[in-house]
Design a protein around this motif. Structure first.
Motif, short mmCIF file in Angstrom:
data_model
loop_
_atom_site.label_atom_id
_atom_site.label_comp_id
_atom_site.label_asym_id
_atom_site.label_seq_id
_atom_site.Cartn_x
_atom_site.Cartn_y
_atom_site.Cartn_z
N SER A 7 0.81 -1.22 0.00
CA SER A 7 0.00 0.00 0.00
C SER A 7 0.84 1.26 0.00
O SER A 7 0.39 2.32 -0.44
N ASP A 8 2.09 1.20 0.51
CA ASP A 8 2.96 2.37 0.57
C ASP A 8 4.21 2.11 -0.28
O ASP A 8 5.07 1.32 0.09
N GLY A 34 2.63 -2.01 4.39
CA GLY A 34 1.32 -2.54 4.03
C GLY A 34 1.39 -3.62 2.97
O GLY A 34 0.53 -3.69 2.08
N ASP A 67 0.98 -7.17 1.19
CA ASP A 67 0.01 -8.26 1.24
C ASP A 67 0.78 -9.52 1.66
O ASP A 67 1.43 -10.17 0.83
#
Length: 260
Positions: free
Chosen positions: A123-124, A170, A172
């Motif tokens: 995510s980042d 973030g 996965d």
């Protein structure tokens, strides 16, 4: 017994029809790969896929066996079992340099200008500097690096637990792989379970000092549950993916999982 059981497989027919030199090459490679089916830390430097180009059937068979061994090792891998640790008095001095090139050809990277690129299923994707990595929790370990060439050496490694970093960006963590690209044109990848192992660290220091250039500065991955070639140096980028990333040596025939 049915005809299907009696009838030799296609691979079996190819082996039966192979020449004596081809059979000898196959036997040598089967011997080397046999140990890896149980996750043993053995070397695969005898794998020469160029010579197997003479017989596509043998090549396909060996690649199938390698994939099977990877799956077996992954099933046997215990994400909670730790690799052995050692006392400071047992550290190897000097710690050896090892790469597919000479030490004079090792990358010379300015740590103040270096940035780690992050991509894939995270995510980042903000790049990371050495200073920013040092701001994360750090851990230290004294573990043994085992090389496929037959030697091993004990060193003290310190840095960021890889699990903490992946959680911070973030990632996965249900994804299958983490791929790594390096400044020396090397590349590698590990399974997510190994990436999350408590001893897998993003190494910034060696022996209590900033990681020397010979050992992969400014950052390398230390994975004590895997063979040395799965511990890439001079890392410039990492990515999280479900697509098999391969590796520099793995794409030349080395067993991909190569761990215990």
């Amino acid at each position: 017994m049915t005809d299907e059981i009696k009838r030799p497989s296609r691979a079996g027919k190819e082996i039966l029809n192979a020449s004596k030199p081809q059979i000898e090459r196959l036997q040598r490679r089967l011997f080397l790969r046999q140990g890896l089916s149980l996750g043993a830390l053995v070397m695969l430097t005898g794998c020469d896929y160029g010579s197997l180009a003479e017989n596509d059937g043998l090549d396909r068979l060996l690649r199938t066996m390698s994939g099977f061994n990877d799956r077996v090792q992954a099933l046997l891998f215990n994400p909670h079992r730790l690799a052995p640790t050692y006392a400071a008095s047992q550290i190897t001095k000097p710690f050896p340099f090892n790469a597919f090139y000479g030490i004079d050809d090792a990358p010379d990277i300015d740590p103040d200008a270096w940035k780690l690129e992050v991509s894939g299923l995270v995510s980042d994707k903000t790049p990371w500097t050495v200073q920013r990595l040092r701001g994360l929790p750090q851990e230290s370990q004294i573990t043994r690096l085992i090389c496929v060439e037959g030697w091993s050496a004990i060193g003290q490694w310190s840095g960021v637990p890889f699990r903490a970093f992946l959680e911070r960006i973030g990632a996965d963590t249900t994804a299958k792989y983490v791929g790594l690209k390096c400044a020396d044109k090397y590349y590698s990848s590990i399974d997510m379970a190994t990436a999350l192992h408590p001893q897998t660290i993003m190494t910034l220091d060696f022996g209590g000092e900033p990681l020397p250039g010979a050992y992969g500065a400014p950052m390398r991955l230390r994975v004590p549950t895997k063979l040395g070639f799965k511990n890439p140096k001079y890392i410039q980028a990492l990515y999280v993916t479900n697509t098999y990333p391969g590796g520099y040596w793995e794409d030349q025939g080395y067993n991909w999982f190569s761990g215990s």
